[in-house]
Write a protein that holds these residues in place. Structure first.
Motif, PDB file in Angstrom:
ATOM      1  N   UNK A  51     -45.635 -82.755  10.936  1.00  0.00           N
ATOM      2  CA  UNK A  51     -45.598 -81.309  10.743  1.00  0.00           C
ATOM      3  C   UNK A  51     -44.004 -81.250  10.555  1.00  0.00           C
ATOM      4  N   UNK A  52     -43.398 -82.155  11.112  1.00  0.00           N
ATOM      5  CA  UNK A  52     -42.160 -82.055  10.726  1.00  0.00           C
ATOM      6  C   UNK A  52     -41.379 -83.897  11.595  1.00  0.00           C
ATOM      7  N   UNK A  53     -40.108 -83.993  10.709  1.00  0.00           N
ATOM      8  CA  UNK A  53     -39.175 -84.829  10.288  1.00  0.00           C
ATOM      9  C   UNK A  53     -38.228 -85.603  11.151  1.00  0.00           C
ATOM     10  N   UNK A  54     -37.917 -85.282  12.222  1.00  0.00           N
ATOM     11  CA  UNK A  54     -37.193 -85.473  12.837  1.00  0.00           C
ATOM     12  C   UNK A  54     -35.817 -86.549  13.273  1.00  0.00           C
ATOM     13  N   UNK A  55     -35.377 -86.885  12.105  1.00  0.00           N
ATOM     14  CA  UNK A  55     -34.059 -88.554  12.235  1.00  0.00           C
ATOM     15  C   UNK A  55     -35.738 -89.488  12.139  1.00  0.00           C
ATOM     16  N   UNK A  56     -35.922 -90.424  13.388  1.00  0.00           N
ATOM     17  CA  UNK A  56     -36.808 -91.324  14.194  1.00  0.00           C
ATOM     18  C   UNK A  56     -37.930 -90.644  14.263  1.00  0.00           C
ATOM     19  N   UNK A  57     -38.278 -89.887  14.624  1.00  0.00           N
ATOM     20  CA  UNK A  57     -38.817 -89.086  15.647  1.00  0.00           C
ATOM     21  C   UNK A  57     -40.175 -87.887  14.672  1.00  0.00           C
ATOM     22  N   UNK A  58     -41.290 -88.191  14.918  1.00  0.00           N
ATOM     23  CA  UNK A  58     -42.333 -88.042  13.726  1.00  0.00           C
ATOM     24  C   UNK A  58     -42.912 -86.797  14.834  1.00  0.00           C
ATOM     25  N   UNK A  59     -42.842 -85.061  14.059  1.00  0.00           N
ATOM     26  CA  UNK A  59     -44.333 -84.173  15.295  1.00  0.00           C
ATOM     27  C   UNK A  59     -45.367 -84.449  14.179  1.00  0.00           C
ATOM     28  N   UNK A  60     -46.189 -84.376  15.930  1.00  0.00           N
ATOM     29  CA  UNK A  60     -47.888 -84.145  14.561  1.00  0.00           C
ATOM     30  C   UNK A  60     -48.213 -82.436  15.797  1.00  0.00           C
ATOM     31  N   UNK A  61     -49.376 -82.104  14.909  1.00  0.00           N
ATOM     32  CA  UNK A  61     -49.984 -81.325  15.689  1.00  0.00           C
ATOM     33  C   UNK A  61     -51.046 -81.922  15.057  1.00  0.00           C
TER      34      UNK A  61
ATOM     35  N   UNK B  78     -44.010 -88.486  18.209  1.00  0.00           N
ATOM     36  CA  UNK B  78     -44.980 -90.043  17.897  1.00  0.00           C
ATOM     37  C   UNK B  78     -43.947 -91.098  18.147  1.00  0.00           C
ATOM     38  N   UNK B  79     -43.724 -91.919  18.931  1.00  0.00           N
ATOM     39  CA  UNK B  79     -42.644 -92.579  19.012  1.00  0.00           C
ATOM     40  C   UNK B  79     -43.955 -94.233  18.133  1.00  0.00           C
ATOM     41  N   UNK B  80     -42.760 -94.687  17.738  1.00  0.00           N
ATOM     42  CA  UNK B  80     -42.900 -95.798  17.141  1.00  0.00           C
ATOM     43  C   UNK B  80     -43.155 -96.216  16.076  1.00  0.00           C
ATOM     44  N   UNK B  81     -43.968 -95.020  15.174  1.00  0.00           N
ATOM     45  CA  UNK B  81     -44.393 -94.609  14.111  1.00  0.00           C
ATOM     46  C   UNK B  81     -44.413 -95.048  12.881  1.00  0.00           C
ATOM     47  N   UNK B  82     -44.897 -95.462  11.924  1.00  0.00           N
ATOM     48  CA  UNK B  82     -44.172 -96.309  10.677  1.00  0.00           C
ATOM     49  C   UNK B  82     -43.436 -94.708   9.659  1.00  0.00           C
ATOM     50  N   UNK B  83     -42.937 -95.022   8.111  1.00  0.00           N
ATOM     51  CA  UNK B  83     -42.639 -93.158   7.145  1.00  0.00           C
ATOM     52  C   UNK B  83     -43.623 -93.343   7.059  1.00  0.00           C
ATOM     53  N   UNK B  84     -43.593 -91.561   7.928  1.00  0.00           N
ATOM     54  CA  UNK B  84     -45.187 -91.065   7.022  1.00  0.00           C
ATOM     55  C   UNK B  84     -44.196 -90.233   6.785  1.00  0.00           C
TER      56      UNK B  84
ATOM     57  N   UNK C 260     -44.986 -93.161  32.990  1.00  0.00           N
ATOM     58  CA  UNK C 260     -45.371 -94.194  32.890  1.00  0.00           C
ATOM     59  C   UNK C 260     -45.564 -94.365  30.952  1.00  0.00           C
ATOM     60  N   UNK C 261     -45.759 -93.572  31.062  1.00  0.00           N
ATOM     61  CA  UNK C 261     -46.059 -92.669  29.214  1.00  0.00           C
ATOM     62  C   UNK C 261     -47.660 -93.175  28.940  1.00  0.00           C
ATOM     63  N   UNK C 262     -48.510 -92.934  30.023  1.00  0.00           N
ATOM     64  CA  UNK C 262     -49.641 -92.478  30.169  1.00  0.00           C
ATOM     65  C   UNK C 262     -49.883 -91.681  29.298  1.00  0.00           C
ATOM     66  N   UNK C 263     -48.974 -90.599  28.964  1.00  0.00           N
ATOM     67  CA  UNK C 263     -49.268 -89.158  28.440  1.00  0.00           C
ATOM     68  C   UNK C 263     -49.024 -89.080  27.008  1.00  0.00           C
ATOM     69  N   UNK C 264     -48.051 -89.827  26.340  1.00  0.00           N
ATOM     70  CA  UNK C 264     -48.030 -90.435  25.201  1.00  0.00           C
ATOM     71  C   UNK C 264     -48.930 -90.814  23.986  1.00  0.00           C
ATOM     72  N   UNK C 265     -49.145 -90.413  23.539  1.00  0.00           N
ATOM     73  CA  UNK C 265     -49.998 -91.251  22.124  1.00  0.00           C
ATOM     74  C   UNK C 265     -49.546 -91.912  21.261  1.00  0.00           C
ATOM     75  N   UNK C 266     -50.010 -93.398  20.692  1.00  0.00           N
ATOM     76  CA  UNK C 266     -49.812 -93.843  19.841  1.00  0.00           C
ATOM     77  C   UNK C 266     -50.563 -94.096  18.563  1.00  0.00           C
ATOM     78  N   UNK C 267     -49.828 -94.139  17.610  1.00  0.00           N
ATOM     79  CA  UNK C 267     -49.928 -94.265  15.948  1.00  0.00           C
ATOM     80  C   UNK C 267     -50.707 -95.552  15.948  1.00  0.00           C
ATOM     81  N   UNK C 268     -52.306 -95.255  15.561  1.00  0.00           N
ATOM     82  CA  UNK C 268     -53.347 -95.975  14.837  1.00  0.00           C
ATOM     83  C   UNK C 268     -53.145 -96.626  13.901  1.00  0.00           C
ATOM     84  N   UNK C 269     -53.515 -95.516  12.685  1.00  0.00           N
ATOM     85  CA  UNK C 269     -53.565 -95.698  11.389  1.00  0.00           C
ATOM     86  C   UNK C 269     -54.018 -94.806  10.680  1.00  0.00           C
ATOM     87  N   UNK C 270     -53.124 -94.468   9.067  1.00  0.00           N
ATOM     88  CA  UNK C 270     -53.223 -93.366   8.381  1.00  0.00           C
ATOM     89  C   UNK C 270     -55.005 -93.041   8.136  1.00  0.00           C
ATOM     90  N   UNK C 271     -54.685 -91.341   7.715  1.00  0.00           N
ATOM     91  CA  UNK C 271     -56.429 -91.646   7.821  1.00  0.00           C
ATOM     92  C   UNK C 271     -56.337 -91.314   5.937  1.00  0.00           C
TER      93      UNK C 271
END
Lengths: 193, 162
Positions: free
Chosen positions: B20-30, B63-69, B141-152
């Protein structure tokens, strides 16, 4: 203490909301594809059922019963349940925004179903005190969660089984649920004596 | 921003979210809305699906560490199954078990309805404080931070992809 244990065993196993009263079947079939999701969903529903039962008890005892407003019971309880769902979300958001966001991604937004209302109406039939009604609601919700997890485990195994194409998916799921209900009927012989 | 330091071997619980938004290198998802039943064709009518635009906006997450979306793109995000279980146990099980436990203890010790109710509210408050402490530890500990898996895949049905 013995009474509390009997109440809990009765609500969890003997009068299980899903397999003995057939409530909450939509989520029973819909969210039981993975054990982890079923556990999370079960815990969320347990929280909502227990919290809403406290509000339901208060309204039933101090408003509906004294003023003979029984015909408003269902509407009132639905309102209390909706408020309990919102309250749960609000509290978790305040306690930890990170937790709130994580749960929002992986668990359903609205953790309510007919089992929540069913338990509230069963409390009225039981005529329990405050603590007993909350314990009954908690045990009923625990029974719901238990069945969800057991069924999710069975479905995970079924997904790997060689099921005929015509029976794959919901048909074999319903047959399995029926067999599970038969197994739970074995608990109906348990009594206080 | 770096991703959570978690074991890759642990199985992931996956879910679909929309950029839903791109702020610099941070990708925001809903997150895409889920219903607690999800087995009925009349979800749109019964109100079980969704929860409103505001409710979804409140659940936006970086979403940290996401590719270009691109904005509007749908992606699958994952979190280790153990982390989701720990999160839900922290949020729901800890407060409710302490609340019911306090109520039973009070009743066993001869308290009436009022005493039981007060004990339960006390137990709930203590449970929520403990939940807050555990949640901050999990978050640290970063356990509540989701990670990128793949594009749909475009045009794909997310429910079938998962």
């Amino acid at each position: 203490m013995k009474d509390v244990i009997l109440l809990m065993v009765s609500a969890t196993l003997v009068n299980n909301v899903v397999l003995a009263r057939f409530l909450g079947l939509c989520s029973f079939m819909g969210v039981t594809t993975k054990v982890d999701t079923a556990i999370g969903m079960g815990m969320a529903t347990t929280f909502v059922i227990t919290v809403s039962s406290m509000g339901d008890w208060a309204l039933e005892t101090f408003l509906l019963a004294p003023f003979d407003l029984g015909y408003l019971r269902t509407v009132t309880f639905i309102l209390v349940i909706a408020a309990a769902v919102q309250f749960t979300e609000m509290v978790i958001r305040k306690v930890s925004p990170a937790l709130f966001r994580t749960l929002g991604i992986y668990l359903p937004l609205i953790t309510t179903n007919c089992a929540v209302l069913g338990v509230a109406l069963l409390l009225v039939e039981g005529r329990y005190g405050f603590v007993d009604s909350t314990v009954f609601a908690f045990a009923s919700a625990f029974g719901y969660s238990l069945v969800m997890v057991v069924f999710a485990g069975l479905r995970e195994r079924l997904a790997l089984a060689d099921v005929p194409a015509i029976m794959a998916g919901p048909p074999i799921g319903f047959i399995t649920a029926g067999l599970l209900a038969l197994a739970f009927m074995g608990f109906s012989g348990i009594s206080a004596n | 921003m770096t991703g959570p330091d978690l074991s890759i071997d642990e199985p992931l619980l996956e879910s679909v979210a929309r950029v839903v938004a791109l702020e610099g290198e941070t990708v925001w998802l809903e997150p895409e809305p889920k219903a607690s039943c999800s087995g009925c064709m009349s979800l749109a009518m019964c109100g079980a699906k969704g929860g409103g635009v505001r409710a979804l906006a409140a659940r936006r997450f970086p979403l940290p560490g996401a590719p270009a979306l691109k904005i509007g793109e749908r992606v699958v995000v994952g979190l280790p199954e153990g982390s989701v279980l720990r999160a839900s146990a922290t949020a729901y099980a800890v407060p409710i078990v302490l609340m019911v436990g306090a109520g039973i203890t009070a009743q066993t010790n001869g308290a009436g309805d009022l005493g039981g109710a007060l004990a339960m509210f006390g137990g709930l408050a203590v449970g929520l404080i403990i939940a807050r402490l555990i949640a901050s530890r999990l978050s640290g500990r970063g356990e509540l931070t989701p990670r990128f898996v793949r594009r749909v895949a475009s045009g794909g049905d997310c429910s079938r992809n998962l």
